[in-house]
Motif scaffolding. Sequence first.
Motif, mmCIF file in Angstrom:
data_model
loop_
_atom_site.group_PDB
_atom_site.id
_atom_site.type_symbol
_atom_site.label_atom_id
_atom_site.label_comp_id
_atom_site.label_asym_id
_atom_site.label_seq_id
_atom_site.Cartn_x
_atom_site.Cartn_y
_atom_site.Cartn_z
ATOM 1 N N UNK A 107 0.811 -1.217 0.000
ATOM 2 C CA UNK A 107 0.000 0.000 0.000
ATOM 3 C C UNK A 107 0.843 1.265 0.000
ATOM 4 N N UNK A 108 2.048 1.155 -0.533
ATOM 5 C CA UNK A 108 2.968 2.296 -0.580
ATOM 6 C C UNK A 108 2.860 2.991 -1.933
ATOM 7 N N UNK A 109 2.701 4.294 -1.925
ATOM 8 C CA UNK A 109 2.722 5.093 -3.156
ATOM 9 C C UNK A 109 4.180 5.306 -3.526
ATOM 10 N N UNK A 110 4.580 4.807 -4.673
ATOM 11 C CA UNK A 110 5.999 4.801 -5.015
ATOM 12 C C UNK A 110 6.506 6.200 -5.345
ATOM 13 N N UNK A 111 7.666 6.538 -4.802
ATOM 14 C CA UNK A 111 8.344 7.805 -5.105
ATOM 15 C C UNK A 111 9.835 7.543 -5.161
ATOM 16 N N UNK A 112 10.564 8.241 -6.035
ATOM 17 C CA UNK A 112 12.010 8.056 -6.106
ATOM 18 C C UNK A 112 12.735 8.693 -4.916
ATOM 19 N N UNK A 113 12.091 9.652 -4.278
ATOM 20 C CA UNK A 113 12.685 10.314 -3.126
ATOM 21 C C UNK A 113 12.439 9.475 -1.870
ATOM 22 N N UNK A 114 13.453 9.330 -1.032
ATOM 23 C CA UNK A 114 13.283 8.607 0.221
ATOM 24 C C UNK A 114 12.417 9.408 1.190
ATOM 25 N N UNK A 115 11.774 8.683 2.097
ATOM 26 C CA UNK A 115 11.035 9.360 3.154
ATOM 27 C C UNK A 115 9.576 9.629 2.855
ATOM 28 N N UNK A 116 8.996 8.948 1.861
ATOM 29 C CA UNK A 116 7.606 9.208 1.499
ATOM 30 C C UNK A 116 6.750 7.943 1.507
ATOM 31 N N UNK A 117 7.195 6.938 2.224
ATOM 32 C CA UNK A 117 6.446 5.700 2.318
ATOM 33 C C UNK A 117 5.395 5.724 3.410
ATOM 34 N N UNK A 118 4.647 4.664 3.501
ATOM 35 C CA UNK A 118 3.578 4.571 4.495
ATOM 36 C C UNK A 118 4.135 4.614 5.917
ATOM 37 N N UNK A 119 5.265 3.952 6.156
ATOM 38 C CA UNK A 119 5.863 3.978 7.494
ATOM 39 C C UNK A 119 6.400 5.364 7.829
ATOM 40 N N UNK A 120 6.897 6.080 6.817
ATOM 41 C CA UNK A 120 7.348 7.456 7.043
ATOM 42 C C UNK A 120 6.182 8.335 7.467
ATOM 43 N N UNK A 121 5.040 8.141 6.828
ATOM 44 C CA UNK A 121 3.829 8.885 7.194
ATOM 45 C C UNK A 121 3.432 8.578 8.631
ATOM 46 N N UNK A 122 3.445 7.295 8.991
ATOM 47 C CA UNK A 122 3.068 6.916 10.354
ATOM 48 C C UNK A 122 3.989 7.573 11.378
ATOM 49 N N UNK A 123 5.292 7.543 11.105
ATOM 50 C CA UNK A 123 6.256 8.133 12.039
ATOM 51 C C UNK A 123 6.104 9.646 12.120
ATOM 52 N N UNK A 124 5.857 10.280 10.976
ATOM 53 C CA UNK A 124 5.789 11.739 10.924
ATOM 54 C C UNK A 124 4.531 12.282 11.588
ATOM 55 N N UNK A 125 3.437 11.526 11.505
ATOM 56 C CA UNK A 125 2.146 12.022 11.994
ATOM 57 C C UNK A 125 1.704 11.372 13.293
ATOM 58 N N UNK A 126 2.448 10.367 13.758
ATOM 59 C CA UNK A 126 2.048 9.675 14.977
ATOM 60 C C UNK A 126 0.943 8.667 14.757
ATOM 61 N N UNK A 127 0.650 8.334 13.503
ATOM 62 C CA UNK A 127 -0.339 7.306 13.200
ATOM 63 C C UNK A 127 0.196 5.941 13.635
ATOM 64 N N UNK A 128 -0.703 5.057 14.054
ATOM 65 C CA UNK A 128 -0.290 3.721 14.485
ATOM 66 C C UNK A 128 0.602 3.074 13.443
ATOM 67 N N UNK A 129 1.729 2.509 13.888
ATOM 68 C CA UNK A 129 2.677 1.905 12.955
ATOM 69 C C UNK A 129 2.074 0.667 12.305
#
Length: 406
Positions: free
Chosen positions: A63-85
């Motif tokens: 369920x990851x939206x692919x990007x060439x730049x690092x730091x834009x995956x689903x786990x990055x979102x969870x860590x950045x926003x405090x969403x459940x890992x």
Amino acid sequence: MRVSAARTTTSPVAVIGAGPFGLSAAAHLRARGVPVRIFGSPMVSWREHMPAGMLLKSTPAASVIDAPQRGHGLLDFCADTGTRRLESEWDLIPVEDFAAYGQWFAAKLFPDLERVGVVSVDRAPGGGFALKLDSGESFGARAVVVATGLTGLARMPRELAEAIPDGPSAAGPVSHAAQHRDLSGFAGREVLVVGAGQSALENAVLMAEAGASVRVVARRAGAVGFGVPPDGQPRFSPGSPFGRAWSLYALSNHATHVRHLPAAARHYLVRNVLGPLGAWWLRERFTGRVAVSDGRRIVRARVEGGRPVLTLSGGAGPERELSADHVMAATGYRMDVAALDFLGHGVRARLLTSRGAPVLDAGYQSSVRGLYFTGLPAAASFGPVMRFVCGTTYASPRLAASIATA
């Protein structure tokens, strides 16, 4: 500086659609230095046309939206926003969290995303394309990427469509699943759900849990089924975003080879691989709560006194009638370029299609030079992986490379 370039150039690439495939394609294009303008409301289908309380069938890894730049995956979102890992194959993703992830992805990479609609795309006299926006602006683009997702492609069985000349409606006797967000209004009502895939089964469960009396009507006998949990899959088959199987591995990692199959084989794969099947975690919630009439085909439908009535055939015995307060068609989507009414007549007339879907080359370009398709419209060329978010990993780098080197 790149954002400014995308705004001022006379010939950017226009990406139409701000769902997972549009966002991913635009991210790969900008990473290659290609000026891009991206149009649409971020994740609108996920925010407005999926039922509240829905859980994604796909795993976090798929369920990851692919990007060439690092730091834009689903786990990055969870860590950045405090969403459940969400880390293991057993973790389930609420649709609200996934929609928020896509919006976060858009805000991080596309602060200049334009929340306007594209009214028309036509060939420009000097080459490229002429676009008009619902804001009144007109501009030229050297290439166009169509990433409009499921918009306008909802499939309604002919028998149901004939019973509702004004079309399906969430407030009427017959609707399509895509027309609903809040299912709590079905409490205390009788509902028939037509279909046997995840959408049909999960909508049925959510309505039943809200207090509705729900029956699923499935065409094939034994059609209502559920997948196996992660620990029940073959241990020695290769992994894929969809589970462990050689066929799924091949379709996920070598999708371009699907293009070389006969048209009938390609369409068969899109319909049947990863076809109608409930998620493994839905079985317990479904069993004993939702009734099923399977092996039954709708031969006629009518509305009497505001209540829809279905005439069913098949199975043992004569034809049978079922009536309810509402019928929901969870019958999926069907690609048809004719539904993309923003494409000008001259553009559509030059499109080579196969059963309504554009025929694409290895770089996702159609028979109209400079016009590209990704996501569901690409499934008829690249196979069923294009129906899922994880297909961005395969499609976006190839599409961006094709445009960048054109």
